[in-house]
Write a protein that holds these residues in place. Structure first.
Motif, short mmCIF file in Angstrom:
data_model
loop_
_atom_site.label_atom_id
_atom_site.label_comp_id
_atom_site.label_asym_id
_atom_site.label_seq_id
_atom_site.Cartn_x
_atom_site.Cartn_y
_atom_site.Cartn_z
N ARG A 105 4.48 -1.79 0.92
CA ARG A 105 3.86 -0.56 1.94
C ARG A 105 3.64 -0.03 0.94
O ARG A 105 3.72 1.02 0.60
CB ARG A 105 4.67 -0.27 2.94
N HIS A 106 4.58 0.10 -0.55
CA HIS A 106 5.01 1.67 -0.91
C HIS A 106 3.54 1.00 -2.17
O HIS A 106 3.39 2.71 -2.57
CB HIS A 106 6.44 1.69 -2.23
N HIS A 107 2.69 0.56 -2.60
CA HIS A 107 1.59 0.60 -3.44
C HIS A 107 0.53 0.70 -2.44
O HIS A 107 0.40 0.04 -1.35
CB HIS A 107 1.81 -1.23 -3.98
N SER A 108 -0.39 1.71 -2.68
CA SER A 108 -1.46 1.89 -2.58
C SER A 108 -2.75 1.59 -3.02
O SER A 108 -2.80 2.49 -4.93
CB SER A 108 -1.22 3.04 -1.73
N TYR A 109 -3.83 0.53 -2.79
CA TYR A 109 -4.97 0.48 -3.94
C TYR A 109 -5.61 1.49 -3.40
O TYR A 109 -6.35 1.92 -4.27
CB TYR A 109 -5.78 -0.44 -3.57
N ASN A 145 -7.05 6.56 6.85
CA ASN A 145 -6.33 5.94 6.67
C ASN A 145 -6.64 3.93 7.06
O ASN A 145 -6.54 3.96 8.12
CB ASN A 145 -5.63 6.51 8.19
N ALA A 146 -5.93 3.11 5.71
CA ALA A 146 -6.13 2.26 5.65
C ALA A 146 -5.55 0.99 6.58
O ALA A 146 -5.83 0.21 6.53
CB ALA A 146 -7.09 1.50 4.65
N GLY A 147 -4.63 1.65 7.09
CA GLY A 147 -3.69 0.75 7.35
C GLY A 147 -2.93 -0.27 6.47
O GLY A 147 -2.65 0.08 5.97
N ALA A 148 -2.78 -1.12 7.04
CA ALA A 148 -1.89 -2.45 6.21
C ALA A 148 -3.56 -2.45 5.06
O ALA A 148 -3.12 -3.20 4.20
CB ALA A 148 -1.96 -4.07 7.24
N TYR A 149 -4.68 -2.32 5.09
CA TYR A 149 -5.66 -2.22 3.91
C TYR A 149 -5.29 -1.69 3.05
O TYR A 149 -5.63 -1.98 2.09
CB TYR A 149 -6.98 -2.03 4.33
#
Length: 151
Positions: free
Chosen positions: A113-117, A76-80
């Motif tokens: 927040r919809h995009h995750s790297y 869970n990388a949080g905001a990262y």
């Protein structure tokens, strides 16, 4: 039965769980999440290690150190999740099966927040189930590892 070593990485601000925005993240603390997962170790045949950091470099160093030591990662990388190409690249480099988890449903929240790297290099993503997201992620990861071992 194969025993797997699983690394659970908690990113920034997760040390504030239980106090920080309980209407979004719930009232469960980080220690309670860790205890929940530790309680599954014997049943699943795993050993779980936990690291929380508010610092991107520490998370990256921990991912690098996982190489050859852990068979799976829950992160869970949080905001990262939404900002760190470096964490994404570290996960890609070590090639350890990874499950991305989030307490809240990131797709019901702000557009940024919809995009995750991380999602493109993870075997899956679980979000929106509070602390159970971690538990579900652990079960999914162990199932994946068993399938890899059984060819």
């Amino acid at each position: 039965m194969q025993q797997y070593s699983i690394l659970v990485l908690h990113g920034p601000n997760l040390n504030l769980l239980g106090k920080r925005e309980p209407n979004i993240y719930g009232s469960v603390t980080l220690d309670e999440i860790n205890l929940l997962l530790a309680g599954e170790e014997e049943k699943l045949g795993v050993v779980v290690s936990f690291v929380q950091s508010n610092h991107e470099g520490i998370l990256i160093d921990t991912i690098h150190q996982a190489w050859g030591k852990h068979q799976g990662i829950i992160i869970n990388a949080g905001a990262y999740t939404h900002t760190s190409i470096a964490i994404r690249d570290a996960l890609s480099a070590v090639k350890i099966p990874t499950v991305e988890v989030h307490l809240s449903n990131i797709y019901q929240r702000e557009a940024f927040r919809h995009h995750s790297y991380i999602a493109p290099v993870a075997i899956g993503q679980i979000s929106g189930f509070g602390a159970q997201s971690y538990r579900l992620g652990l079960y999914a990861l162990v199932d994946h590892l068993k399938k890899l071992d059984n060819g």
